[in-house]
Design a protein around this motif. Structure first.
Motif, PDB file in Angstrom:
ATOM      1  N   SER A   1      -3.827   1.545  10.667  1.00  0.00           N
ATOM      2  CA  SER A   1      -3.163   0.202  10.408  1.00  0.00           C
ATOM      3  C   SER A   1      -3.449  -0.796  11.263  1.00  0.00           C
ATOM      4  O   SER A   1      -3.693  -1.836  10.836  1.00  0.00           O
ATOM      5  CB  SER A   1      -1.563   0.385  10.342  1.00  0.00           C
ATOM      6  N   ALA A   2      -3.575  -0.426  12.651  1.00  0.00           N
ATOM      7  CA  ALA A   2      -3.794  -1.530  13.823  1.00  0.00           C
ATOM      8  C   ALA A   2      -5.348  -1.800  13.400  1.00  0.00           C
ATOM      9  O   ALA A   2      -5.761  -3.132  13.613  1.00  0.00           O
ATOM     10  CB  ALA A   2      -3.485  -0.840  14.913  1.00  0.00           C
ATOM     11  N   ALA A   3      -6.183  -1.122  13.083  1.00  0.00           N
ATOM     12  CA  ALA A   3      -7.641  -1.293  13.026  1.00  0.00           C
ATOM     13  C   ALA A   3      -7.756  -2.286  11.964  1.00  0.00           C
ATOM     14  O   ALA A   3      -8.702  -3.397  11.980  1.00  0.00           O
ATOM     15  CB  ALA A   3      -8.428  -0.349  13.045  1.00  0.00           C
ATOM     16  N   LEU A   4      -7.285  -2.015  10.972  1.00  0.00           N
ATOM     17  CA  LEU A   4      -7.425  -2.809   9.743  1.00  0.00           C
ATOM     18  C   LEU A   4      -6.729  -4.179   9.767  1.00  0.00           C
ATOM     19  O   LEU A   4      -7.334  -5.177   9.043  1.00  0.00           O
ATOM     20  CB  LEU A   4      -7.025  -2.056   8.436  1.00  0.00           C
ATOM     21  N   VAL A   5      -5.676  -4.259  10.377  1.00  0.00           N
ATOM     22  CA  VAL A   5      -4.870  -5.587  10.616  1.00  0.00           C
ATOM     23  C   VAL A   5      -5.679  -6.390  11.494  1.00  0.00           C
ATOM     24  O   VAL A   5      -6.038  -7.584  11.157  1.00  0.00           O
ATOM     25  CB  VAL A   5      -3.516  -5.439  11.107  1.00  0.00           C
ATOM     26  N   ALA A   6      -6.103  -5.743  12.558  1.00  0.00           N
ATOM     27  CA  ALA A   6      -6.859  -6.585  13.713  1.00  0.00           C
ATOM     28  C   ALA A   6      -8.370  -6.926  12.851  1.00  0.00           C
ATOM     29  O   ALA A   6      -8.732  -7.970  13.270  1.00  0.00           O
ATOM     30  CB  ALA A   6      -7.170  -5.694  14.811  1.00  0.00           C
ATOM     31  N   ALA A   7      -8.797  -6.339  12.168  1.00  0.00           N
ATOM     32  CA  ALA A   7     -10.103  -6.781  11.429  1.00  0.00           C
ATOM     33  C   ALA A   7     -10.020  -7.840  10.596  1.00  0.00           C
ATOM     34  O   ALA A   7     -11.068  -8.184  10.137  1.00  0.00           O
ATOM     35  CB  ALA A   7     -10.795  -5.260  10.911  1.00  0.00           C
ATOM     36  N   GLY A   8      -8.735  -7.906  10.000  1.00  0.00           N
ATOM     37  CA  GLY A   8      -8.376  -9.137   9.161  1.00  0.00           C
ATOM     38  C   GLY A   8      -8.396  -8.607   7.588  1.00  0.00           C
ATOM     39  O   GLY A   8      -8.542  -9.316   6.757  1.00  0.00           O
ATOM     40  N   ALA A   9      -8.373  -7.281   7.447  1.00  0.00           N
ATOM     41  CA  ALA A   9      -8.534  -6.645   5.968  1.00  0.00           C
ATOM     42  C   ALA A   9      -7.056  -7.044   5.450  1.00  0.00           C
ATOM     43  O   ALA A   9      -7.227  -7.193   4.093  1.00  0.00           O
ATOM     44  CB  ALA A   9      -9.033  -5.145   5.983  1.00  0.00           C
ATOM     45  N   VAL A  10      -6.069  -6.594   6.265  1.00  0.00           N
ATOM     46  CA  VAL A  10      -4.972  -7.070   5.593  1.00  0.00           C
ATOM     47  C   VAL A  10      -4.286  -7.601   6.626  1.00  0.00           C
ATOM     48  O   VAL A  10      -4.391  -7.543   7.856  1.00  0.00           O
ATOM     49  CB  VAL A  10      -4.012  -5.683   5.025  1.00  0.00           C
ATOM     50  N   PRO A  11      -3.097  -8.702   6.433  1.00  0.00           N
ATOM     51  CA  PRO A  11      -2.437  -9.232   7.236  1.00  0.00           C
ATOM     52  C   PRO A  11      -1.338  -8.335   8.063  1.00  0.00           C
ATOM     53  O   PRO A  11      -0.919  -8.944   9.091  1.00  0.00           O
ATOM     54  CB  PRO A  11      -1.854 -10.466   6.572  1.00  0.00           C
ATOM     55  N   ILE A  12      -0.825  -7.380   7.520  1.00  0.00           N
ATOM     56  CA  ILE A  12       0.138  -6.799   8.080  1.00  0.00           C
ATOM     57  C   ILE A  12       0.176  -5.266   7.288  1.00  0.00           C
ATOM     58  O   ILE A  12      -0.122  -4.929   6.299  1.00  0.00           O
ATOM     59  CB  ILE A  12       1.466  -7.505   7.511  1.00  0.00           C
ATOM     60  N   ALA A  13       0.416  -4.357   8.279  1.00  0.00           N
ATOM     61  CA  ALA A  13       0.741  -2.968   7.712  1.00  0.00           C
ATOM     62  C   ALA A  13       1.718  -2.249   8.541  1.00  0.00           C
ATOM     63  O   ALA A  13       2.168  -2.482   9.559  1.00  0.00           O
ATOM     64  CB  ALA A  13      -0.823  -2.487   7.934  1.00  0.00           C
ATOM     65  N   HIS A  14       2.186  -1.148   7.934  1.00  0.00           N
ATOM     66  CA  HIS A  14       3.100  -0.179   8.447  1.00  0.00           C
ATOM     67  C   HIS A  14       2.849   0.705   9.494  1.00  0.00           C
ATOM     68  O   HIS A  14       1.617   0.909   9.483  1.00  0.00           O
ATOM     69  CB  HIS A  14       3.580   0.625   7.083  1.00  0.00           C
ATOM     70  N   GLY A  15       3.720   1.030  10.319  1.00  0.00           N
ATOM     71  CA  GLY A  15       3.325   1.863  11.379  1.00  0.00           C
ATOM     72  C   GLY A  15       4.724   2.761  11.886  1.00  0.00           C
ATOM     73  O   GLY A  15       5.753   2.109  11.521  1.00  0.00           O
ATOM     74  N   ASN A  16       4.713   3.497  12.564  1.00  0.00           N
ATOM     75  CA  ASN A  16       5.966   4.180  13.376  1.00  0.00           C
ATOM     76  C   ASN A  16       5.410   4.583  14.635  1.00  0.00           C
ATOM     77  O   ASN A  16       4.326   4.921  14.958  1.00  0.00           O
ATOM     78  CB  ASN A  16       6.571   5.182  12.190  1.00  0.00           C
ATOM     79  N   ASP A  17       6.662   4.990  15.459  1.00  0.00           N
ATOM     80  CA  ASP A  17       6.437   4.985  16.890  1.00  0.00           C
ATOM     81  C   ASP A  17       7.383   6.056  17.394  1.00  0.00           C
ATOM     82  O   ASP A  17       8.671   6.065  17.218  1.00  0.00           O
ATOM     83  CB  ASP A  17       6.696   3.741  17.531  1.00  0.00           C
ATOM     84  N   GLY A  18       6.798   7.445  17.717  1.00  0.00           N
ATOM     85  CA  GLY A  18       7.560   8.533  18.394  1.00  0.00           C
ATOM     86  C   GLY A  18       7.353   8.578  19.740  1.00  0.00           C
ATOM     87  O   GLY A  18       8.001   9.639  20.243  1.00  0.00           O
ATOM     88  N   GLY A  19       6.538   7.765  20.397  1.00  0.00           N
ATOM     89  CA  GLY A  19       6.242   7.897  21.565  1.00  0.00           C
ATOM     90  C   GLY A  19       5.366   6.968  22.160  1.00  0.00           C
ATOM     91  O   GLY A  19       4.724   6.952  23.163  1.00  0.00           O
ATOM     92  N   GLY A  20       5.094   6.082  21.281  1.00  0.00           N
ATOM     93  CA  GLY A  20       4.487   4.542  21.770  1.00  0.00           C
ATOM     94  C   GLY A  20       3.689   4.578  20.350  1.00  0.00           C
ATOM     95  O   GLY A  20       2.725   3.437  20.581  1.00  0.00           O
ATOM     96  N   SER A  21       3.580   5.119  19.099  1.00  0.00           N
ATOM     97  CA  SER A  21       2.646   5.123  18.131  1.00  0.00           C
ATOM     98  C   SER A  21       2.469   3.843  17.375  1.00  0.00           C
ATOM     99  O   SER A  21       1.757   3.287  16.715  1.00  0.00           O
ATOM    100  CB  SER A  21       3.031   6.300  17.437  1.00  0.00           C
TER     101      SER A  21
END
Length: 471
Positions: free
Chosen positions: A162-182
């Protein structure tokens, strides 16, 4: 460096808009859902062969939805991705592991419904390392997910696709989740905004409901603070935990000046690398120039905190290893587990008698974390102890002991928020000498996401975040 960065920003229907601006143009009829869907698909097809951020695409279904024009919610028609550890009816959930089968799931999870209720047009599922257990999105036997700022480097994990594709401009926002910093880790690696929410802010994932300490929070990776703020506001309208202070509508900087505690070295006592240290110190100076008070501080967690969190993490690896057939209806083959998951399971088997004491200490972490905010409104820290590593540093095929030693030195700041349940946000406020982003973390007391968002708006205004296409 120039030959190694990669982005998809172009003069198409998406332009360089964040998700909020794109949603406004869609509502105003300045662009159609079909046009933005096709633009996002074209961008994904352009960068995916190099970045490897998708596990599967749903392009055909997205095109059909775009033609139907049946979108509701603040982000109606905005293209997005969901990390491949949420269940969606009719699609497999791979959890980043070769141990899982590819059978489609029969129902959509509650948190996935909460995400999609905001009107996103889903274009696919994004990559993660096996079961989200490590801080780089590298899987055994498949290409690693790469950082668009420099493709020799990690995109972070576990929400790295999700992070790579948002940063690259492919999509403007994407889902993530965080269990230790994720969420925060890939945001830091890829120059994004990543807010880990207070425990219980979103609908719990099914597995989290039975865990003795729920360390996982869902959220988004974005390029702007306002996208994150709007997402949290709209998610709260779908489901609100009445035990938590509401976030409400945060649209800009707050007027209140804050007491900020700065913690540059982690609870382990390990020193932070010079470039990361400089980014935190520069942020402290920026905060002081804005009228906030900054002084050195420390969250008073016991020396055994790292050992306790590691044992809990290992317990999750053990549960996957021994209970995978019951946990994963799509099929499970323990013989295909990666070295890290197997190593965590073995680590736990050798120490399982310490479980009651470990759980007692992790439950006390919330109280100890809260005590820090009797004196400070916000804690400023690094997200990670050193700058983003190259692909392979946390490779999936590395021996367990090597991976573990490297992870423990790298991810020393983020787990405290997961154990305590407290919110933390990563903001792209620094850069390495090579031009890669460095994330800086701001943490607050449980329920204080609005405080963090207001401060994040102020920092973004004072020091606008650099996008990849602006390099």
């Amino acid at each position: 460096m120039a030959s190694k960065h990669l982005h998809a920003f172009s003069d198409d229907a998406l332009g360089n808009d964040d998700a909020t601006a794109l949603a406004e143009r869609l509502r105003g009829g300045h662009v159609s859902t079909r046009e933005v869907t096709e633009a996002a698909i074209a961008r994904l097809q352009r960068v995916e062969p190099s970045l490897h951020g998708l596990t599967l695409d749903t392009f055909d279904a997205a095109r059909q939805r775009a033609e139907s024009k049946r979108f509701n919610g603040f982000f109606a028609g905005v293209p997005s991705l969901i990390k491949d550890n949420l269940d969606l009816r009719g699609l497999p959930t791979g959890h980043g592991s070769r141990a899982l089968g590819h059978a489609p799931l029969k129902k959509t999870s509650g948190i996935a419904k909460q995400y999609l209720a905001q009107g996103f047009n889903l274009l696919g599922k994004s990559t993660l390392p096996a079961f989200g257990f490590t801080a780089s999105t590298e899987q055994a036997g498949v290409p690693a997910t790469r950082n668009p700022w420099h493709t020799d480097y990690s995109a972070g994990g576990s929400s790295g696709g999700s992070a790579a594709l948002v940063a690259a401009g492919a999509v403007p926002i994407a889902h993530g989740n965080d269990g230790g910093g994720s969420i925060r880790i890939p945001a830091a690696c890829c120059g994004l905004v990543g807010l880990k929410s207070t425990r219980g802010r979103f609908i719990d994932q099914e597995a989290a409901k039975v865990l003795p300490v729920n360390i996982v929070s869902d959220g988004v990776l974005t390029r702007s603070v306002r996208d994150t703020a709007h997402f949290f506001m709209e998610a709260e309208r779908y489901y609100r935990n009445r035990k938590l202070k509401p976030i409400g509508q945060v649209t800009g900087p707050a007027k209140r000046r804050l007491r900020v505690g700065m913690m540059i070295d982690s609870v382990t006592g390990d020193a932070t690398c010079p470039q990361t240290r400089r980014a935190v110190q520069d942020t402290a100076q920026l905060l002081e120039s804005l009228g906030h008070t900054v002084e050195e501080a420390r969250i008073d967690l016991p020396a055994r905190f790292v050992e306790d969190f590691l044992l809990y993490w290992a317990m999750l690896g053990f549960l996957v290893s021994k209970g995978g057939k019951a946990l994963f209806p799509q099929g499970f083959d323990a013989g295909q587990l990666d070295p890290l998951t197997r190593g965590l399971a073995d680590y736990y088997k050798q120490r399982f008698l310490k479980t009651p004491a470990m759980l007692r200490q992790l439950r006390l972490a919330r109280q100890r974390y809260a005590e820090a905010f009797a004196q400070y409104d916000v804690i400023l820290s690094p997200v990670l102890a050193h700058t983003t590593p190259e692909i392979g540093y946390l490779g999936a095929d590395l021996p367990f002991d090597t991976q573990l030693e490297r992870l423990l030195r790298y991810t020393t700041f983020t787990p405290a928020n997961n154990a305590s349940g407290g919110p933390g946000i990563s903001l792209p406020l620094g850069q390495t000498d090579q031009g890669l982003p460095i994330g800086v973390q701001l943490s607050a007391a449980n329920g204080e996401e609005a405080l963090l968002l207001g401060l994040a708006f102020e920092l973004e205004d004072a020091q606008p975040f650099i996008r990849l296409d602006q390099r």
